[in-house]
Design an enzyme around this catalytic site. Structure first.
Site, short mmCIF file in Angstrom:
data_model
loop_
_atom_site.label_atom_id
_atom_site.label_comp_id
_atom_site.label_asym_id
_atom_site.label_seq_id
_atom_site.Cartn_x
_atom_site.Cartn_y
_atom_site.Cartn_z
CD1 TRP A 1 -2.34 -5.01 -4.63
CD2 TRP A 1 -1.96 -6.16 -2.75
NE1 TRP A 1 -2.17 -6.32 -4.96
CE2 TRP A 1 -1.94 -7.06 -3.84
CE3 TRP A 1 -1.75 -6.68 -1.47
CZ2 TRP A 1 -1.70 -8.42 -3.69
CZ3 TRP A 1 -1.52 -8.04 -1.32
CH2 TRP A 1 -1.49 -8.89 -2.43
CB CYS B 1 -0.87 0.04 1.25
SG CYS B 1 -1.92 -1.39 1.43
NE ARG C 1 4.41 1.42 -1.23
CZ ARG C 1 5.54 0.81 -0.89
NH1 ARG C 1 6.61 0.96 -1.63
NH2 ARG C 1 5.60 0.06 0.18
CE LYS D 1 8.62 -2.10 -9.69
NZ LYS D 1 8.93 -2.96 -10.85
CD GLU E 1 4.69 -9.28 -14.02
OE1 GLU E 1 4.40 -9.04 -12.84
OE2 GLU E 1 5.85 -9.24 -14.45
CG HIS F 1 9.85 -36.19 -18.57
ND1 HIS F 1 10.15 -37.53 -18.59
CD2 HIS F 1 10.94 -35.54 -19.04
CE1 HIS F 1 11.39 -37.69 -19.02
NE2 HIS F 1 11.89 -36.50 -19.31
CG ASN G 1 2.62 -0.67 3.32
OD1 ASN G 1 2.11 -1.70 2.91
ND2 ASN G 1 3.86 -0.31 3.01
N GLY G 2 0.99 -2.86 5.53
CA GLY G 2 1.53 -4.03 6.21
C GLY G 2 0.42 -4.93 6.67
CE LYS H 1 8.09 -9.11 -16.51
NZ LYS H 1 8.88 -8.77 -15.40
CD GLU I 1 11.42 -11.73 -15.81
OE1 GLU I 1 11.14 -12.49 -14.87
OE2 GLU I 1 11.12 -10.52 -15.82
O1 M6R Z 1 11.13 -6.03 -5.30
P1 M6R Z 1 11.53 -7.44 -5.58
O2 M6R Z 1 12.51 -7.56 -6.69
O3 M6R Z 1 11.97 -8.19 -4.36
O4 M6R Z 1 10.18 -8.12 -6.09
C1 M6R Z 1 10.14 -9.49 -6.40
C2 M6R Z 1 8.90 -9.81 -7.20
O5 M6R Z 1 7.76 -9.45 -6.49
C3 M6R Z 1 8.89 -9.11 -8.56
O6 M6R Z 1 10.02 -9.43 -9.31
C4 M6R Z 1 7.64 -9.51 -9.34
O7 M6R Z 1 7.70 -10.85 -9.70
C5 M6R Z 1 7.45 -8.60 -10.56
N1 M6R Z 1 6.07 -8.25 -10.68
C6 M6R Z 1 7.80 -9.22 -11.83
O8 M6R Z 1 7.60 -8.36 -12.90
#
Ligand code: M6R
Length: 608
Positions: free
Chosen positions: A75, A2, A27, A603, A488, A504, A101-102, A485, A481
């Site tokens: 969030w 948040c 956030r 994020k 998401e 497999h 936040n938390g 990408k 990755e």
């Molecule tokens: O801030 P961080 O690199 O620790 O975050 C890790 C993941 O949450 C972050 O890489 C997430 O998978 C991204 N949304 C990927 O694009």
């Protein structure tokens, strides 16, 4: 998870808070709220949906007059996104307002006790217990009430608090969730992250765990959890203010994809001196590096994926056994810390809860922790024994691109440095690698100039329901990755497979027209991956091949081929990720989705 923004000063507070929240929307973006002291009472407005709903509702804050306030972009963790569950939360008398936040982990127990005492809850959130607890402990001194609450809650929090009894003050506290305090001549700020206050001030105090701050026009006072006054030294932020703006691009993600050559240059250049790699920040002597027995890399999401590449590169060049683990698994599996081992935590934000917990566990076991972090002064950076910063600059889009690329290059630097010291590569090979490393940013620039070809391909696959990525070795790490990408930001189901693993089980999913992205940039593994392409094509798959120019015969096997320039095999991931990032971007764009703020995501994942 948040975003928190607060302001007290000589200017109207609401527009400043709403501006600050707009920089923190990455956030959390399912609801937002604001509370401002209007001279008589604490006036609160909340709205489900994006921040713009609240912004329009309050006419960009004009309907909330006053010079002191707090705001929040949410969030959801406890309680669905709704007006009621949005922050701030207030006590029944409307005399105390809280943004949080938390996660308050023992909120259930606390809530039951408060209910027995007659407190009534309006929302389903964990945060609301804080407003009622503050009421319970408040005897005229806000800091004392906050202290008492902090001693009783478990979990993580960054808090912004207002007391009607102290109308020209903002209080804030933190534990395991980020919070900064900014000051300038016209006012004082609290925020979850630097972009929220960058246009007003560059002087910030990083709040440490279990600290409290009281801000008024006259003073900035810090206290520890026992209410004792403490001194803190401000830091100066040297970010370019435009770094957190879109700068003419339609989305932050596209801008950040294009910033990768610069980000990589900024990350490697200061560390390459006179044809050597200098990592002064490492905190390990040359002898300690020579004696290393094992490296464990721990991270989440894309940062974990860079760790998977890091494993291949470190093992290949430096011949050190490397284990890569997801932080959420590592922290709960009673890991073994062998003598002479190094733990590397990778994180863009430096605040990811699971990665931070893994770090703390390692430190408690006296393991040397090196972190690879992008956000300067973040919790992971501050708590590690040593930090190698990625100089990607602020990354706003939820889908990481430039931070991922910089993390990869830090692994290359580490692997080459370790390899040289341990004598596992010749000086000549070191030089060849160094030359290749220096060339990467130019090669990425070349790839970016061909983005239309990827957009063309992406536009044909907007309606696809499933996509499979496959590759071997570093190409497999890259597929992890590429797949993340895509899923998401496009919401298309996709999976990444080590190409040899398909037969497999997963190959049963192949049918006429299934899209398979096959990455085959590793020369030694190329024929093997081609065999896997043949296998899936036999079952009807449509294959997009991604390879390097020497492998033109890919056109005989794949239905559509993308070429990336040649570099050292162990650096190939830095080039082949570019078309996959662009592919994800253009599919998301073509499907009309919110590229920078995909649903259900945030994020920075500061809760478990
Ligand atoms: O801030 P961080 O690199 O620790 O975050 C890790 C993941 O949450 C972050 O890489 C997430 O998978 C991204 N949304 C990927 O694009």
């Amino acid at each position: 998870m948040c975003g928190i923004a607060g302001y007290i000063g000589k200017e109207p507070a609401a527009p400043i808070i709403l501006d600050g929240l707009s920089k923190l929307e990455y956030r959390g973006y399912d609801s937002a709220g604001i509370a401002v002291f209007d001279g008589e009472s604490i006036h609160m407005e909340k709205a489900m949906g994006r921040l713009r709903v609240l912004d329009e509702m309050t006419r960009h804050g004009a309907l909330l007059p006053g010079f002191c306030g707090i705001g929040h972009t949410r969030w959801a963790t406890h309680g669905c996104p709704s007006d009621t569950n949005a922050h701030p939360h207030m006590n029944a008398e409307n005399t105390i307002a809280v943004v949080h936040n938390g996660i308050i982990e023992n909120y259930g127990k606390l809530k039951r006790r408060l209910e027995q005492k007659g407190y009534r809850f309006a929302s389903e959130t964990d945060t609301e217990v804080l407003a009622h607890m503050l009421t319970e402990y408040y005897r005229g001194d806000p800091v004392e009430a906050i202290e008492k609450v902090m001693h009783r809650v478990e979990g993580s929090y960054a808090l912004g608090i207002m007391f009607l009894d102290h109308p020209h003050h903002i209080y804030a506290a933190r534990k395991d969730s980020p919070l900064i305090v900014g000051t300038d001549d016209t006012g004082k700020f609290i925020a979850s992250d630097v972009p929220a206050i960058l246009q007003y001030t560059r002087t910030v105090y990083y709040m440490e765990n279990e600290e409290i701050v009281c801000l008024s026009n006259e003073h900035t006072r810090f206290f520890n959890i026992d209410g004792e006054s403490i001194e803190k030294t401000p830091a100066t932020i040297d970010w370019d203010i435009h770094a957190a703006e879109k700068g003419g691009y339609e989305h932050f993600m596209l801008k950040e994809i294009h910033e990768q050559p610069k980000a990589i240059r900024d990350t490697i250049s200061p560390r390459i001196r006179e044809d050597d790699i200098v990592l002064e920040e490492l905190g390990l002597s040359d002898d300690a590096i020579r004696a290393l027995q094992k490296i464990t890399i721990v991270a989440c999401g894309s940062a974990y994926h860079t760790g998977v590449t890091g494993k291949y590169v470190l093992e290949e060049l430096a011949r050190i056994p490397v284990e890569v683990d997801l932080a959420s698994e590592f922290r709960y599996r009673n890991p073994l810390y062998a003598p002479g081992s190094l733990l590397i935590i990778v994180s863009q934000s430096g605040e990811t809860a699971d990665s931070l917990a893994a770090l703390r566990d390692a430190k408690a076991h006296n393991c040397h922790v090196l972190s690879i972090v992008n956000v300067v002064g973040s919790s992971i950076a501050r708590e590690s024994d040593a930090v190698l910063y990625t100089w990607a600059g602020p990354e706003i889009s939820v889908a990481t691109t430039k931070a991922y690329s910089c993390q990869l290059t830090v692994f290359y630097l580490l692997a080459m440095k370790f390899a040289r010291l341990r004598g596992t590569i010749t000086p000549r090979r070191f030089q060849t690698l160094l030359d290749a490393l220096r060339l990467l940013p130019d090669q990425i620039e070349g790839l970016l100039s061909q983005k239309e070809k990827i957009q063309f391909f992406a536009n044909h696959y907007l309606a696809t329901e499933h996509i499979f990525f496959m590759g071997r070795g570093i190409d497999y790490a890259l597929c992890l990755e590429g797949s993340l990408k895509l899923k998401e930001i496009s919401y298309i189901h996709s999976e990444a497979y080590a190409a040899g693993e398909l037969k497999h089980g997963t190959i049963s999913l192949m049918e006429e027209g299934t899209l398979v992205v096959a990455v085959a940039t590793q020369d030694a593994l190329y024929p093997k991956t081609v065999s896997n392409i043949v296998e899936v094509k036999t079952r009807g798959a449509f294959v997009m091949g991604l390879t390097t120019l020497p492998h033109r015969d890919m056109e005989n096997h794949a239905d559509y081929v993308l070429y990336v320039p040649q570099t050292e095999n162990c650096f190939m991931g830095s080039l082949s990720i570019i078309p996959l990032q662009l592919f994800a971007y253009y599919v998301s764009l073509g499907r009309g989705l919110d590229v920078d703020k995909p649903r259900n995501l945030a994020k920075s994942v500061t809760v478990e």
